[in-house]
Design a protein around this motif. Structure first.
Motif, short mmCIF file in Angstrom:
data_model
loop_
_atom_site.label_atom_id
_atom_site.label_comp_id
_atom_site.label_asym_id
_atom_site.label_seq_id
_atom_site.Cartn_x
_atom_site.Cartn_y
_atom_site.Cartn_z
N LEU A 146 0.83 -1.21 0.00
CA LEU A 146 0.00 0.00 0.00
C LEU A 146 0.87 1.26 0.00
O LEU A 146 0.53 2.26 -0.67
N ALA A 166 -5.25 5.70 0.04
CA ALA A 166 -6.66 5.27 0.16
C ALA A 166 -7.20 4.75 -1.17
O ALA A 166 -7.92 3.75 -1.21
N ALA A 169 -5.67 1.23 -1.88
CA ALA A 169 -6.23 0.24 -0.95
C ALA A 169 -7.67 -0.11 -1.32
O ALA A 169 -8.07 -1.27 -1.26
N SER A 395 -7.14 -4.73 5.49
CA SER A 395 -6.85 -3.58 4.63
C SER A 395 -6.76 -2.29 5.44
O SER A 395 -5.87 -1.47 5.23
N PHE A 399 -3.39 -0.13 6.05
CA PHE A 399 -3.48 1.28 5.68
C PHE A 399 -2.89 2.16 6.80
O PHE A 399 -2.13 3.10 6.54
#
Length: 511
Positions: A146, A166, A169, A395, A399
């Motif tokens: 990510l 964002a 992801a 996720s 993140f």
């Protein structure tokens, strides 16, 4: 936003939409947990090979490795050499036997389930330990992917790193959540193909457009130690590489046999015949891609002049491939859409690893933890729902870990690779090839390997430094050795495996 940037953006949008469409298509075909985790063991040779290699290499191949060579010289190629050796041994020695053994061991769908069935672990210690290791280290691994995505969007479009993080992801989450294993493998096949084309074309075209000799341009760029040292794989700037440094880079290859997201590809291939084809395809892909990635770091140092990455406010060295594509296709050739497609190759590398890691973590949490420890009577649809929920949770956590824009892709990958390789690698090898390996030995191997990496990399025990920093020795080499020794000692010091266990081993081994 300029017209050129808009054209590049259109290429990205088209690519991302294609990935989501694949997820939608395979969502309709996914009705059980076996479909979601292993695609019903129906992979063909090309999809298995390219999805395994694409999920393996990640953003490290197109950003981390070229960036390391760009900054420090060709001495960094020893990591690539180690990885190539590890890839060959994994496909030639591990893949065939693992596929046969997971079928013989009660049709195991995951690596933790294979360990439990292989050693008939009635207390489920191996299942719990393995699942915890996967969740911990894959969180860090997914975060590295990510972070690479955030840096890509930030460099190409000038989007704020956190917004870019964002976006990447969200897309990965979308098609992994919907389509499961087959969606991941088919998208990885597309991504692996795109990665290879970009890796081969960009450095070749850039080299042909150089305005001067490579050696002279490297000298002008301020290459560490001068052009000769920069191009010498045994030189590290002003001094020769030590044995420990080269050994540590080669030791990266030890990690392959302990990577669940790669091993599951072996388990999912539909036949032995297809697996043989996959081995040849994967090895050729690996030779071409690793060689090309190294050349990107070398040629990029000369091609990007007068810009020197990492200095005077320029992008970091890990953006060398991105900067080469932008300069080559937008400025020199006037083909921004083609440049956008090649930039999608970097996004492909990132996504192909993150989606596989999300899926393996989801399988560990839903099948190995939820189904086996929390709700044993859960049906396939309920397990599938838990798996999809896990994909969302992991996720979000990844993140958060990747939130720092200064986080090193190479550093995050290094830590996760070492942890997984040391915890699982020796146990996989010994469970497949040593008949005397028993449950106690397997537990000792997983615990000692994982703990050694944590202690070596994170606890300052030597003059205020970690043992890794103090010795320069990669934690995977130490953890792998410790785990291997512990498996042997504890297996020999405790009761031999039962006849029922050894009979399955002999059947798989063809005795």
């Amino acid at each position: 936003m300029s017209g050129t940037t808009m054209v590049i953006l259109s290429a990205f949008v088209a690519y991302l939409l294609l990935m989501i469409v694949i997820g939608v298509v395979y969502m309709k075909k996914t009705s059980s947990s076996e479909d979601y985790f292993l695609g019903g063991r129906g992979l063909n040779a090309w999809v298995a090979a390219l999805s395994a290699q694409a999920s393996d290499m990640s953003g490290w191949l197109l950003m981390g490795l070229p960036g390391a060579i760009y900054s420090l010289g060709t001495g960094q190629i020893w990591i690539a050499v180690g990885l190539f050796i590890g890839t060959v041994l994994n496909w030639v020695c591990i893949s065939h036997r693992l596929r046969k053994y997971t079928i013989a061991a009660n049709n195991s769908l995951t690596i933790p389930a294979f360990f439990e069935n292989r050693f008939q672990d009635k207390k489920r210690i191996l299942l719990l330990l393995s699942s915890i290791v996967i969740v911990i280290f894959f969180l860090v691994y997914t975060a590295s992917a990510l972070a690479a995505g955030g840096k890509l969007f930030n460099t190409v479009f000038g989007i704020d790193y956190h917004i870019a993080l964002a976006i990447g992801a969200a897309v990965i989450l979308c098609y992994t959540f919907m389509g499961g294993f087959m969606a991941v493998c088919v998208t990885d096949f597309v991504q692996g193909t795109l990665m290879l084309i970009g890796l081969l074309v960009v450095p070749l075209v850039a080299y042909l457009t150089l305005s001067g000799s490579l050696s002279d341009l490297l000298t002008q760029s301020g290459a560490p130690g001068g052009a000769a040292a920069f191009l010498n794989p045994f030189e590290n700037g002003e001094r020769p590489y030590t044995f420990i440094e080269i050994f540590s880079q080669l030791a990266w290859g030890l990690g392959y046999c302990g990577m669940p997201h790669i091993l599951t590809r072996f388990m999912a291939v539909k036949s032995e015949k297809e697996l043989k084809k996959s081995s040849a395809i994967a090895i050729v892909w690996d030779i071409l891609s690793l060689t090309a990635a190294c050349f990107i770091g070398i040629i990029g140092r000369a091609y990007l002049l007068p810009t020197v990455l990492g200095e005077n406010g320029a992008s970091s060295s890990e953006s060398v491939f991105i900067e080469m594509i932008n300069k080559l296709f937008s400025s020199h050739l006037g083909l921004p859409f083609i440049g956008g497609i090649f930039l999608c190759g970097i996004l492909a590398a990132i996504m192909s690893t993150a989606d596989s890691q999300l899926l393996v973590t989801a399988s560990a949490a839903s099948e190995d933890l939820y189904h086996q420890f929390i709700k044993k009577d859960a049906d396939s649809k309920e397990i599938l729902a838990v798996a999809r929920l896990t994909v969302i949770v992991v996720s979000v956590l990844a993140f958060v870990i990747a939130w720092n824009p200064n986080s090193s892709i190479m550093g995050l990958v290094s830590n996760a690779w070492a942890g997984l390789g040391a915890a699982f690698g020796p146990t996989v090898v010994m469970s497949l090839f040593w008949r005397r390996t028993n449950l106690t030995g397997a537990v000792a191997g997983i615990v000692s390997g994982g703990l050694t990496v944590i202690v070596w990399d994170y606890i300052p025990l030597a003059a205020g430094q970690t043992l890794g920093s103090y010795t320069g020795l990669y934690s995977l080499a130490v953890g792998f050795a410790v785990s291997l020794v512990m498996i042997i000692i504890f297996s020999l010091a405790t009761k031999a495996p039962s006849k029922e266990i050894t009979d399955v081993f002999d059947k798989v081994a063809g005795k």
